[in-house]
Design an enzyme around this catalytic site. Structure first.
Site, PDB file in Angstrom:
ATOM      1  N   CYS A  55    -112.754  23.883 -76.067  1.00  0.00           N
ATOM      2  CA  CYS A  55    -112.459  22.476 -75.779  1.00  0.00           C
ATOM      3  C   CYS A  55    -112.334  21.605 -77.019  1.00  0.00           C
ATOM      4  O   CYS A  55    -111.271  21.050 -77.309  1.00  0.00           O
ATOM      5  CB  CYS A  55    -113.538  21.896 -74.858  1.00  0.00           C
ATOM      6  N   HIS A 105    -114.155  15.016 -75.836  1.00  0.00           N
ATOM      7  CA  HIS A 105    -115.181  15.847 -76.462  1.00  0.00           C
ATOM      8  C   HIS A 105    -115.404  15.513 -77.928  1.00  0.00           C
ATOM      9  O   HIS A 105    -115.654  16.394 -78.757  1.00  0.00           O
ATOM     10  CB  HIS A 105    -114.826  17.333 -76.314  1.00  0.00           C
TER      11      HIS A 105
END
Length: 512
Positions: A55, A105
């Site tokens: 991610c 993120h």
């Protein structure tokens, strides 16, 4: 040819959405009508790759147009340095409103990275709590994926992921309405770049009944390739340990349930994207907006006995990439391999027309505009993996028919994807392909100083683990993004005349 369009840009981003499960890429089971329509009317890249199948590294690389190793984006707890330029910085400097809704993120104290506005918090923490430890390869990180997502897959009423993505969709739609109303009032005429980033269809594989019921159990396909640990390459074997794949193996029905819920999550994503596109149309902004659809990385979905991502096999590292701007680019498909690294130079060219030698910092990607215009373009994707399950850097070169995967601690892998799309025949073990293998080996040696990169990763891991242990003692100061809403400026307030306030909020305006 300059393409300084000053058009709006809407990036619709999913998490862990593999192209191999989408109708636009040849899958026949999933139901995603809005994505299908964008693909029919847009430019579809059939061989697009993320720069890292995880991610945070994938997202940081996409935003910066640089390989993970060039920005320290080693894993999901790597800081994204504030001085790293992103496409949001470039577009904002060119006069764009840059807006983020949803997951990105970001780790570290900078939670904007060039975005002027951020509408939601993130679903993942911003600290250094999830740092891998290559110095203890035998220790499984307790905080990482296990097989519970697969074993417990099925319908649900509510999850964290649903709470988050419903908010992302709502705030993205609301911002589009706000943009239209502000333009109507003459207050802000700037073009916008809005990133709406969902966390679905990322595991856990749980989705409400209405999406589960879109699919019958007997129509859910099983993985095409099922390998045992003994049949797998060394990195895949390590991933099976990290995810406890063989300690708690799923039954065939559990595998089917996980894929069933994943397809339901794809339909949920499609509906959320559709709701945002409906708002774009309702505001009259659609004709002047370039829509880009992608995902941060792929999803193995049980192929080769692997789940989630973290691998340079096609299921983990391939991403969907669709560019929808039918007034500018005729619908067509691009077979050449391209990368998320190419998005920054593409967006900068589309938004500004500026030459690369005018940019303040070099990037690793190349513009996709020639591909969008149907004029050819490059055919190359470079990838890296530097996180859980690795013992040393893993690098990938994808060009033409071939994919080369190399790590100093593992045997080389070379696949001809034109004839072996399942990556079952490793040509690196065949003398017939020795020349091709040697060329890729030489290229990898010239591109990367892998011993130095391994030491840099290990040093970063040590620093961040110590940092987290120190900063979780005593009073803890969080970096997590806190969205701000000024309640005094929302809905009905008495600092503006009632009729004026109602007229400002109404779109379109009532004509006397």
């Amino acid at each position: 040819m300059s393409l300084n369009t000053k058009q709006n840009i809407l990036i619709l981003m999913a998490d862990q959405m593999t192209p191999f499960a989408l109708q636009a890429y040849g899958h026949t089971i999933s139901r995603t009508p809005r994505l299908d329509a964008l693909a029919r009317e847009g430019v579809v890249f059939d061989s697009a790759y993320c720069a890292s199948p995880l991610c945070a590294p994938a997202r940081f690389s996409m935003l910066a147009g640089k390989l993970p190793s060039n920005i320290g984006a080693y894993d999901n707890a790597a800081e994204f340095p504030a001085q790293t330029l992103t496409f949001a910085h470039y577009l904002r400097a060119a006069g764009y409103r840059t807006i983020l809704s949803g997951k990105m993120h970001f780790c570290g104290p900078d939670q904007l990275h060039g975005f002027e506005e951020r509408l939601t918090t993130d679903i993942y923490p911003a600290d250094f709590g999830w740092v891998p430890d290559w110095s203890q390869p035998e220790v499984r990180p307790s905080w990482y994926h296990n097989m519970s997502s697969v074993l417990d897959a099925g319908p649900c009423v509510r999850t964290n992921q649903l709470d988050f993505d419903d908010e992302v969709t709502f705030t993205a739609r609301q911002k589009l309405f706000d943009v239209a109303r502000e333009r109507q009032a003459g207050r802000d005429q700037r073009p916008f770049c809005l990133v709406a980033s969902l966390t679905h269809p990322h595991d856990p594989y749980a989705i409400p009944q209405e999406y589960w019921d879109l699919y019958r159990d007997d129509e859910i396909d099983l993985p095409r390739t099922s390998l045992t640990a003994e049949q797998s390459d060394p990195h895949s074997r390590r991933l099976r340990v990290v995810c406890e794949t063989d300690r708690t193996p799923p039954t065939e029905q559990q595998v089917r349930n996980a894929r069933h819920a994943y397809y339901g999550a794809l339909s949920y994503v499609d509906r959320q994207f559709g709701a945002i596109l409906d708002a774009l149309n309702a505001t009259g902004l659609a004709d002047d907006t370039i829509v880009i659809v992608t995902s941060d990385h792929g999803e193995m979905l049980g192929e080769r006995g692997l789940w989630y991502k973290m691998t340079c096999f096609e299921g983990g590292i391939r991403v969907p990439l669709i560019v929808h701007a039918p007034r500018r680019f005729a619908p067509h498909r691009v077979s050449a391999s391209v990368s998320h690294l190419d998005l920054l130079p593409t967006l900068v060219e589309l938004a500004t027309g500026a030459r690369r030698d005018e940019w303040p910092d070099p990037v690793d990607g190349r513009s996709l505009v020639p591909h969008l215009q149907g004029e050819g373009g490059h055919d190359e994707a470079i990838g890296e993996y530097l996180a859980e399950g690795a013992l040393a850097p893993i690098v990938m070169i994808r060009r033409g028919d071939f994919k080369y995967i190399h790590s100093p601690v593992d045997p080389d892998q070379l696949y001809n994807l034109a004839v072996d799309p399942q990556e079952l025949v490793n040509l690196a073990t065949s003398s017939a392909w020795a020349d091709v293998l040697a060329a890729f080996r030489a290229e990898a040696a010239s591109r990367w100083d892998l011993p130095a990169l391994r030491e840099a990763v290990l040093a970063s891991q040590r620093r961040r683990r110590f940092h987290f242990e120190a900063t979780t003692q005593g009073r803890i100061q969080s970096w997590d993004w806190q969205p701000f809403n000024d309640a005094s400026q929302r809905y009905m307030r008495n600092h503006i005349e009632l009729d004026t306030l109602e007229a400002m909020a109404r779109f379109p305006r009532v004509t006397p």
